[in-house]
Design an enzyme around this catalytic site. Structure first.
Site, mmCIF file in Angstrom:
data_model
loop_
_atom_site.group_PDB
_atom_site.id
_atom_site.type_symbol
_atom_site.label_atom_id
_atom_site.label_comp_id
_atom_site.label_asym_id
_atom_site.label_seq_id
_atom_site.Cartn_x
_atom_site.Cartn_y
_atom_site.Cartn_z
ATOM 1 N N CYS A 246 0.912 -1.263 -0.028
ATOM 2 C CA CYS A 246 0.013 -0.014 -0.048
ATOM 3 C C CYS A 246 0.957 1.292 0.032
ATOM 4 O O CYS A 246 1.854 1.421 0.768
ATOM 5 C CB CYS A 246 -0.954 0.131 1.208
ATOM 6 N N CYS B 278 -11.295 19.401 11.658
ATOM 7 C CA CYS B 278 -11.106 18.212 10.717
ATOM 8 C C CYS B 278 -12.648 18.207 9.841
ATOM 9 O O CYS B 278 -12.734 17.307 9.193
ATOM 10 C CB CYS B 278 -11.269 16.776 11.213
#
Length: 406
Positions: free
Chosen positions: A141, A362
């Site tokens: 990944c 966020c």
């Protein structure tokens, strides 16, 4: 087969054509064809690609749902994330320049939540495919740290010993200075056999700690993280910043915002991401709703050198925000709420004498809503810095400075 012109990128990373019609994997300026089912285009073909389209760096990008924007250039993603913040503020009548994001590099995520299932031949671990419950394996990944990518065999082994035949494990793996910290949910009930199997696995894979449904099954070494000069051992599954680079950028921006404050209040303090570094400058009072995180922060402070006093308080700031009489003890506030924002606490701040606020967020939409409340009540928004530690995703984080008008 009809063609469609993509005019913009949606908040979930889909291209959007007039309608609106949502087109996965498309970018603004592209002409696409496909099969329209409801308001979504399927079997998409890019007839005219955007100049911002690039070859995804990860071989799993077409199947894995972990990243949404690997097909877009870094420059495009940075510009788009700036626009997301600008547009959220503009919707509240706020205009401000937003500089380039500070972006974490590839293979820098120190924490990942892997999914795992038992199979007839063993187990499968990885991330969910796009818009699916199906798990796809993600060796090599490009998003996570190599030590996390290398942990997939361990996650599969956990599924073999701990997953029910039809259930799915969620395995949160965090890279700490003393090794991998593993927290598992969704598995079998703990019994003597499972506990012994987990202990054997912890030794085989040299894990620092393994927890099962929030309870520590075995701790071979304390999984510690540096926050300023302090070392924190967070409780299993506790909130942490996703990358070291992103954490450093957020802390740096908060330090830039709060210059030589005499006293600091840290709201939604977690394990001390901001409280402990800021304690190098001024005494800090940390407030957080989770007892375990507050205990970890307090232990870290008591065992660190060179920090000013850090006090703490376990408190639900949604139901029981600090009132002006309490806020008046502090010159500066750091506030880092979850995605829902902090409307109840934000409403109390203008009634106090707090002069400067470092607002970490966020969620640009709730940030803009809460910032509008503060501006209308007498604060100025002086600057905003976007921090992109969730590379190739639609997730946007930021730090802003608000200062009371004189």
């Amino acid at each position: 087969m009809d063609s469609y012109q993509i005019t913009r990128l949606g908040q979930h990373g889909d291209g959007i054509a007039e309608g609106p019609i949502y087109v996965p994997g498309a970018l603004p300026g592209e002409t696409v064809t496909g099969d329209l089912i409801g308001d979504r285009l399927q079997n998409v073909r890019i007839a005219t690609p955007s100049e911002n389209r690039v070859k995804p760096p990860c071989p799993h990008s077409k199947s894995c749902g972990g990243c949404q924007l690997q097909h877009a250039s870094d420059a495009f993603v940075a510009s788009w994330k700036r626009d997301v913040v600008r547009q959220a503020l503009a919707a509240q009548g706020i205009a401000i320049d937003v500089p380039e994001p500070i972006t974490s590099p590839p293979q820098s995520r120190r924490r990942a939540s892997f999914s795992a299932r038992r199979t007839k031949k063993g187990a499968l671990a990885g991330f969910h495919m796009k818009a699916s419950d199906t798990i796809t394996s993600v060796p090599n990944c490009e998003l996570v740290h190599p030590d996390l990518a290398a942990a997939l065999p361990m996650v599969e082994a956990l599924a073999v010993v701990g997953a029910s035949r039809k259930g799915e494990l969620s395995v949160l793996v965090t890279l700490t200075q003393s090794g991998l910290d593993v927290s598992v949910t969704g598995g079998k009930e703990m019994d003597v056999a499972l506990h012994q199997a987990l202990a054997d696995m912890a030794r085989e894979y040299d894990l620092a700690r393994i927890a099962w449904d929030g309870e520590i099954a075995l701790q071979r070494r304390a999984p510690v993280l540096d926050l300023g000069p302090a070392q924190v051992c967070p409780p299993p599954g506790a909130f942490l910043q996703a990358t070291l680079e992103g954490e450093a950028a957020l802390i740096g921006a908060v330090r830039q915002a709060l210059i030589k404050p005499k006293t600091v209040l840290d709201l939604f303090a977690g394990c001390g991401t901001f409280a402990l570094p800021m304690a190098q400058i001024a005494p800090v009072h940390a407030v957080e709703g989770d007892l375990g995180m507050m205990q970890a922060l307090d232990h870290a402070w008591r065992n660190a050198q060179g920090l000013k006093r850090v006090t703490h308080e376990v408190r639900d700031l949604f139901r029981n925000p600090l009132i002006p009489e309490e806020l008046n003890r502090f010159e500066a506030v750091v506030i880092d709420p979850p995605r829902a924002g902090a409307a109840a606490q934000i409403a109390e701040l203008p009634k106090s004498t707090v002069s400067q606020i470092a607002h970490v967020s966020c969620n640009p939409a709730t940030f803009a809503r809460d910032t509008a409340t503060l501006i209308h009540a007498g604060y100025d928004l002086e600057w905003v810095q976007v921090v992109d530690q969730f590379r190739w995703s639609t997730h946007v984080e930021l730090v802003a400075l608000l200062r009371r008008r004189t």
